[in-house]
Design an enzyme around this catalytic site. Structure first.
Site, PDB file in Angstrom:
ATOM      1  N   ARG A 121       5.220 -24.551 -40.858  1.00 13.91           N
ATOM      2  CA  ARG A 121       5.018 -25.862 -40.233  1.00 13.91           C
ATOM      3  C   ARG A 121       4.498 -25.651 -38.816  1.00 13.91           C
ATOM      4  O   ARG A 121       5.194 -25.066 -37.981  1.00 13.91           O
ATOM      5  CB  ARG A 121       6.347 -26.630 -40.214  1.00 13.91           C
ATOM      6  N   HIS A 177       3.156 -33.287 -31.878  1.00 11.02           N
ATOM      7  CA  HIS A 177       4.369 -32.659 -31.337  1.00 11.02           C
ATOM      8  C   HIS A 177       4.238 -32.687 -29.809  1.00 11.02           C
ATOM      9  O   HIS A 177       4.194 -31.659 -29.153  1.00 11.02           O
ATOM     10  CB  HIS A 177       4.525 -31.244 -31.891  1.00 11.02           C
ATOM     11  N   GLU A 196       9.961 -35.875 -33.804  1.00  8.77           N
ATOM     12  CA  GLU A 196      11.019 -36.307 -32.884  1.00  8.77           C
ATOM     13  C   GLU A 196      10.566 -37.396 -31.913  1.00  8.77           C
ATOM     14  O   GLU A 196      10.528 -37.177 -30.684  1.00  8.77           O
ATOM     15  CB  GLU A 196      11.567 -35.099 -32.109  1.00  8.77           C
ATOM     16  N   ASN A 223      15.473 -32.703 -38.168  1.00 13.95           N
ATOM     17  CA  ASN A 223      15.688 -31.621 -37.202  1.00 13.95           C
ATOM     18  C   ASN A 223      17.122 -31.726 -36.702  1.00 13.95           C
ATOM     19  O   ASN A 223      17.525 -32.769 -36.170  1.00 13.95           O
ATOM     20  CB  ASN A 223      14.738 -31.753 -36.005  1.00 13.95           C
ATOM     21  N   TYR A 269      20.285 -29.682 -34.493  1.00 15.78           N
ATOM     22  CA  TYR A 269      20.710 -28.573 -33.627  1.00 15.78           C
ATOM     23  C   TYR A 269      22.197 -28.632 -33.282  1.00 15.78           C
ATOM     24  O   TYR A 269      22.832 -27.616 -33.106  1.00 15.78           O
ATOM     25  CB  TYR A 269      19.878 -28.565 -32.336  1.00 15.78           C
ATOM     26  N   GLU A 310      13.413 -28.482 -38.824  1.00 13.93           N
ATOM     27  CA  GLU A 310      13.781 -27.560 -37.736  1.00 13.93           C
ATOM     28  C   GLU A 310      15.291 -27.382 -37.729  1.00 13.93           C
ATOM     29  O   GLU A 310      16.040 -28.365 -37.861  1.00 13.93           O
ATOM     30  CB  GLU A 310      13.416 -28.103 -36.343  1.00 13.93           C
TER      31      GLU A 310
HETATM   32  O1  IFM Z   1      11.664 -26.476 -29.023  1.00 14.50           O
HETATM   33  C1  IFM Z   1      12.085 -27.709 -29.502  1.00 14.50           C
HETATM   34  C2  IFM Z   1      11.028 -28.309 -30.414  1.00 14.50           C
HETATM   35  O2  IFM Z   1       9.816 -28.453 -29.750  1.00 14.50           O
HETATM   36  C3  IFM Z   1      11.466 -29.661 -30.899  1.00 14.50           C
HETATM   37  N1  IFM Z   1      12.775 -29.611 -31.475  1.00 14.50           N
HETATM   38  C4  IFM Z   1      13.813 -28.950 -30.730  1.00 14.50           C
HETATM   39  C5  IFM Z   1      13.358 -27.573 -30.301  1.00 14.50           C
HETATM   40  C6  IFM Z   1      14.465 -26.865 -29.502  1.00 14.50           C
HETATM   41  O3  IFM Z   1      14.763 -27.598 -28.353  1.00 14.50           O
END
Ligand code: IFM
Length: 475
Positions: free
Chosen positions: A95, A139, A184, A313, A315, A379
């Site tokens: 991706r 992006h 995002e 995505n 985290y 992600e």
């Molecule tokens: O690096 C970023 C990415 O550009 C978008 N999602 C989160 C990642 C980590 O912060």
């Protein structure tokens, strides 16, 4: 890739239980993700014009260490070797994002043949190595000229985005079937226009809300254009960054803060995309602040044009309080407090709490509230402080543990009924981490920024071996 580097066995699952990763089917798809500004460099080559990030990086104090993306990982010049790295990891898919100001300088007008030529070569190289390309159209690198004309708070930017999307599809649509419109949009709107932490660095909450609507409108318009142009089946969608939100306590203030965080983090995007309406509680919250989303007749039909895939995505997850440290429930402007409260869990180098069970919870919740929409993890990954040994090898046990627990969380969500088709690790390479510059390393491959040497870390080897085992049905 150095094939003599150690092969890493996955750690046994806690308590001798079967590893949940073993429940993923051989058909599950594996990839890595990157984005244009974070890795390409070559910001003034072949007709590329500045994006809002080129401009923002010149603002004193905006980026840690005064870093910028001028060179980044020099991927623009090293692309074939980087694709070879992916092939050696055994990836199914890659991706990447297309830099708008590279293919349509200034954000208007015809395609720039030299700019699109890079993505044309990248696509061919990936296919030649047996890797499926997955394109993200946006992006965050908005052409600066469009920001000068008002940026995402202006409606016209949505139409410019749809034109740009058509240009890219026209050149690459014969070979690429997986398309993501936006990455995002929360970050574009909130970090870019409300908090000023990302380009273009504005701090105006009302503008951020206008940006939300125009980003969604741009997504819908682009979706319609690509659907109309496609002669082959395509997988088309949008990627959202999301978390599980929980109240810090069960006080009414904390419960309400959690509702508001979820409203502005998740539902303000997914409700119009899937259900064709903005959430009533969010609309009421905005009205209480004197803000109305700039919705025109027909917009919600455009925004809810059906998509094939939702990109997730993930985290971290967060706990929320409705009072500040002094116990006040309103800020100086009279707006209700919504504060993220640390829970004491271990954190990554981004100071993000590590909450794999929040990932499972989020995925199961999405499949319940927005049913019938297949998901891909577009992600997931972590930054940790990396220490290369005397040979330059990074034994990043912390990153391996993060991947292991989060891929297991995905497998667990699938067991609970969530339709998740594949997983992209963030990221292939250490890269430009936006306002944090180059200090925060998310790569499974280490980049020495002095020499541009790439060295797969332990996590890359673990990922390669995990893919092999799942594919062979022996994870
Ligand atoms: O690096 C970023 C990415 O550009 C978008 N999602 C989160 C990642 C980590 O912060």
């Amino acid at each position: 890739m150095d094939t003599t580097a150690p092969t890493i066995d996955p750690a046994p699952a806690a308590g001798g239980q079967p590893d949940p990763i073993a429940t993923l089917p051989p058909s599950f798809r594996w990839g890595v993700a990157t984005s244009s500004y974070q890795i390409e460099g070559a910001v003034a080559e072949d007709g590329r014009t500045p994006s809002i990030w080129d401009t923002f990086c010149r603002v004193p104090g905006a980026i840690d260490n005064g870093d910028n993306g001028d060179v980044a990982c020099d991927h623009y010049h090293r692309m074939p070797a980087d694709v070879a790295l992916m092939r050696d990891l055994g990836l199914d898919t890659y991706r990447f994002s297309v830099a708008w100001p590279r293919v349509q300088p200034g954000g208007r007008g015809p395609v720039n043949p030299a700019g699109i030529g890079f993505y044309d070569r990248l696509t061919d190289e990936l296919l030649a190595q047996g890797i499926d390309p997955w394109v993200t159209l946006y992006h965050w690198d908005l052409p600066q000229e469009l920001e000068d004309a008002g940026g995402w708070p202006e409606r016209d930017t949505a139409y410019r985005f749809a034109d740009y999307a058509s240009l890219v599809y026209d050149k690459l649509g014969d070979r690429i079937t997986a398309w993501t419109t936006l990455n995002e949009p929360w970050c574009s709107a909130m970090l870019g226009y409300a908090y000023g932490r990302h380009a273009p660095g504005r701090q105006n909450f009302a503008d951020a809300m206008r940006a939300v609507h125009h980003l969604l409108l741009g997504h819908g318009l682009a979706t319609q254009r690509l659907r109309a142009a496609a002669t082959n089946p395509i997988e088309l969608g949008i990627t959202l960054n999301m978390s599980s939100h929980s109240p810090a306590t069960d006080s009414p203030a904390d419960l309400d803060a959690t509702r508001r965080a979820d409203g502005l983090g998740t539902r303000i995007y997914l409700d119009p995309l899937v259900h064709g309406r903005y959430p009533t509680d969010v609309v009421a919250d905005l009205a209480a602040r004197g803000i109305e989303l700039p919705v025109q007749d027909g917009d919600l039909e455009i925004i809810s044009t059906p998509i094939d895939v939702l990109g997730v995505n993930y985290y971290f997850s967060t706990a929320h309080s409705g009072v500040d440290e002094q116990g006040r429930d309103r800020d100086e402007d009279g707006n209700p407090i919504e504060r993220v409260v640390p829970t004491g869990r271990p954190q990554t180098a981004m100071e993000w709490e590590i909450v794999p069970e929040g990932f499972t919870k989020l995925l199961v919740r999405l499949s319940r509230d927005y049913p019938g929409l297949p998901m891909w993890i577009t992600e997931n990954g972590s930054a940790f402080v990396d220490h290369p040994d005397e040979n330059g090898f990074v034994r990043d046990d912390d990153r391996v543990a993060y991947f292991q627990s989060h891929i297991a969380a995905v497998a667990e969500a699938r067991q609970q009924g969530a339709d998740i088709r594949g997983y992209f690790a963030w990221s292939l390479l250490d890269n430009f981490e936006w306002a944090y510059g180059y200090d925060k390393r998310f790569g499974i491959v280490r980049v020495d920024y002095d020499t541009q040497a790439r060295t797969p870390k332990q996590s890359a080897l673990w990922y390669r071996d995990t893919i092999r085992r799942v594919r062979g049905g022996q994870a």
